[in-house]
Design a protein around this motif. Structure first.
Motif, PDB file in Angstrom:
ATOM      1  N   TRP A  27      22.588  18.577 -15.233  1.00 59.34           N
ATOM      2  CA  TRP A  27      22.993  19.346 -16.425  1.00 59.34           C
ATOM      3  C   TRP A  27      22.290  20.695 -16.431  1.00 59.34           C
ATOM      4  CZ3 TRP A  27      18.957  20.673 -19.603  1.00 59.34           C
ATOM      5  CH2 TRP A  27      17.796  19.888 -19.513  1.00 59.34           C
ATOM      6  N   TYR A  28      22.994  21.661 -17.008  1.00 59.04           N
ATOM      7  CA  TYR A  28      22.467  23.021 -17.141  1.00 59.04           C
ATOM      8  C   TYR A  28      22.740  23.508 -18.564  1.00 59.04           C
ATOM      9  CZ  TYR A  28      23.412  22.615 -12.112  1.00 59.04           C
ATOM     10  OH  TYR A  28      23.494  22.172 -10.819  1.00 59.04           O
ATOM     11  N   GLY A  29      21.854  24.340 -19.071  1.00 61.57           N
ATOM     12  CA  GLY A  29      22.102  24.981 -20.351  1.00 61.57           C
ATOM     13  C   GLY A  29      23.371  25.820 -20.282  1.00 61.57           C
ATOM     14  N   LYS A  30      23.959  26.080 -21.438  1.00 64.14           N
ATOM     15  CA  LYS A  30      25.265  26.746 -21.473  1.00 64.14           C
ATOM     16  C   LYS A  30      25.271  28.103 -20.783  1.00 64.14           C
ATOM     17  CE  LYS A  30      26.893  24.519 -25.665  1.00 64.14           C
ATOM     18  NZ  LYS A  30      27.194  24.708 -27.096  1.00 64.14           N
ATOM     19  N   GLU A  31      24.201  28.861 -20.903  1.00 60.88           N
ATOM     20  CA  GLU A  31      24.199  30.201 -20.311  1.00 60.88           C
ATOM     21  C   GLU A  31      24.182  30.170 -18.785  1.00 60.88           C
ATOM     22  OE1 GLU A  31      20.577  32.749 -20.227  1.00 60.88           O
ATOM     23  OE2 GLU A  31      19.777  31.248 -21.612  1.00 60.88           O
TER      24      GLU A  31
ATOM     25  N   LEU B 174      24.994  29.035  -9.979  1.00 54.75           N
ATOM     26  CA  LEU B 174      23.838  28.142  -9.939  1.00 54.75           C
ATOM     27  C   LEU B 174      24.185  26.757  -9.406  1.00 54.75           C
ATOM     28  CD1 LEU B 174      20.771  28.021 -10.826  1.00 54.75           C
ATOM     29  CD2 LEU B 174      21.620  26.835 -12.861  1.00 54.75           C
ATOM     30  N   ASN B 175      25.245  26.138  -9.927  1.00 51.42           N
ATOM     31  CA  ASN B 175      25.570  24.770  -9.527  1.00 51.42           C
ATOM     32  C   ASN B 175      25.898  24.670  -8.045  1.00 51.42           C
ATOM     33  OD1 ASN B 175      26.144  21.902 -10.086  1.00 51.42           O
ATOM     34  ND2 ASN B 175      28.238  22.485  -9.623  1.00 51.42           N
ATOM     35  N   LYS B 176      26.705  25.597  -7.533  1.00 50.99           N
ATOM     36  CA  LYS B 176      27.049  25.538  -6.106  1.00 50.99           C
ATOM     37  C   LYS B 176      25.806  25.708  -5.237  1.00 50.99           C
ATOM     38  CE  LYS B 176      31.955  26.683  -5.921  1.00 50.99           C
ATOM     39  NZ  LYS B 176      32.297  26.452  -7.315  1.00 50.99           N
ATOM     40  N   ASN B 177      24.899  26.591  -5.652  1.00 47.27           N
ATOM     41  CA  ASN B 177      23.653  26.765  -4.903  1.00 47.27           C
ATOM     42  C   ASN B 177      22.803  25.500  -4.933  1.00 47.27           C
ATOM     43  OD1 ASN B 177      22.974  29.705  -3.822  1.00 47.27           O
ATOM     44  ND2 ASN B 177      24.261  29.928  -5.637  1.00 47.27           N
ATOM     45  N   CYS B 178      22.721  24.859  -6.098  1.00 48.69           N
ATOM     46  CA  CYS B 178      21.975  23.590  -6.205  1.00 48.69           C
ATOM     47  C   CYS B 178      22.567  22.533  -5.285  1.00 48.69           C
ATOM     48  CB  CYS B 178      22.009  23.069  -7.636  1.00 48.69           C
ATOM     49  SG  CYS B 178      20.915  23.922  -8.770  1.00 48.69           S
ATOM     50  N   LYS B 179      23.892  22.380  -5.353  1.00 51.22           N
ATOM     51  CA  LYS B 179      24.545  21.342  -4.561  1.00 51.22           C
ATOM     52  C   LYS B 179      24.384  21.626  -3.066  1.00 51.22           C
ATOM     53  CE  LYS B 179      26.137  18.691  -7.874  1.00 51.22           C
ATOM     54  NZ  LYS B 179      25.576  19.352  -9.058  1.00 51.22           N
TER      55      LYS B 179
END
Length: 197
Positions: A104-108, A114-119
């Motif tokens: 989960w990530y905050g709305k901003e 960010l998500n693609k980089n994390c994955k």
């Protein structure tokens, strides 16, 4: 590589740093529990208030001690602040598979890169450092944003587990199951995902 649950693995690139979740991260994460409790509406037992966040972190660290999960806090290096959390769970080193979830990530931070980089960092670590054969993902079947995000990185939909769990209101939910396997990562997904970063 021998994966050690007691070791501090830090995964990072120019956009994001994933570092092991610690009890002290409560102070930075609690703002999301106070200001954005709806982040966890699709699943039960989310940290949707300060008390539940404390339980959430405690449980994650206990699961790490039991060598079942490895939770991370997500630090956005562009915005220079903590953005959320993710983890490896259902880790089975003998069978060479795990799942990525509790993300989960905050709305901003949603809708950014960010998500693609994390994955990318998590999948690279799982397949190339841990040398696993399969990485699984799950989501509430109604969580279209999450499902689309998983499909956009190349996840294959395996099926639906009917009446699998509950959401934050206690309603029964179906869960979608997706995965990436090792040869898919090396043959196409890694390069495709890298080009999207």
């Amino acid at each position: 590589m021998n994966f050690n649950f007691k070791e501090d693995y830090i995964l990072e690139n120019d956009v994001v740093r994933l570092q092991p979740l610690q009890a002290t991260d409560y102070e930075e994460l609690v703002k999301f529990s106070i200001n954005e409790p709806e982040l966890w509406s699709f699943n039960a037992n989310g940290p949707d208030n300060p008390e539940n966040l404390k339980k959430y972190i405690d449980k994650a660290l206990i699961q790490k001690e039991k060598q079942l999960e490895y939770p991370f806090v997500v630090f956005d290096k562009v915005k220079n602040q903590i953005a959320g959390s993710t983890r490896f769970y259902n880790i089975n080193l003998e069978a060479k598979h795990l799942e990525i979830g509790f993300t989960w990530y905050g709305k901003e931070f949603q809708g950014t890169s960010l998500n693609k980089n994390c994955k990318f960092l998590l999948l690279e670590f799982a397949f190339e450092k841990m040398q696993l054969e399969r990485v699984g993902f799950r989501a509430n079947n109604l969580n279209v944003r999450s499902i689309n995000a998983m499909k956009s990185i190349g996840c294959f939909q395996e099926g639906i587990m009917r009446n699998f769990s509950t959401d934050a209101k206690g309603e029964r939910i179906d869960a979608i199951v997706l995965s990436i396997i090792k040869n898919e990562w090396f043959s196409k997904i890694k390069e495709n995902l890298k080009n999207k970063l």
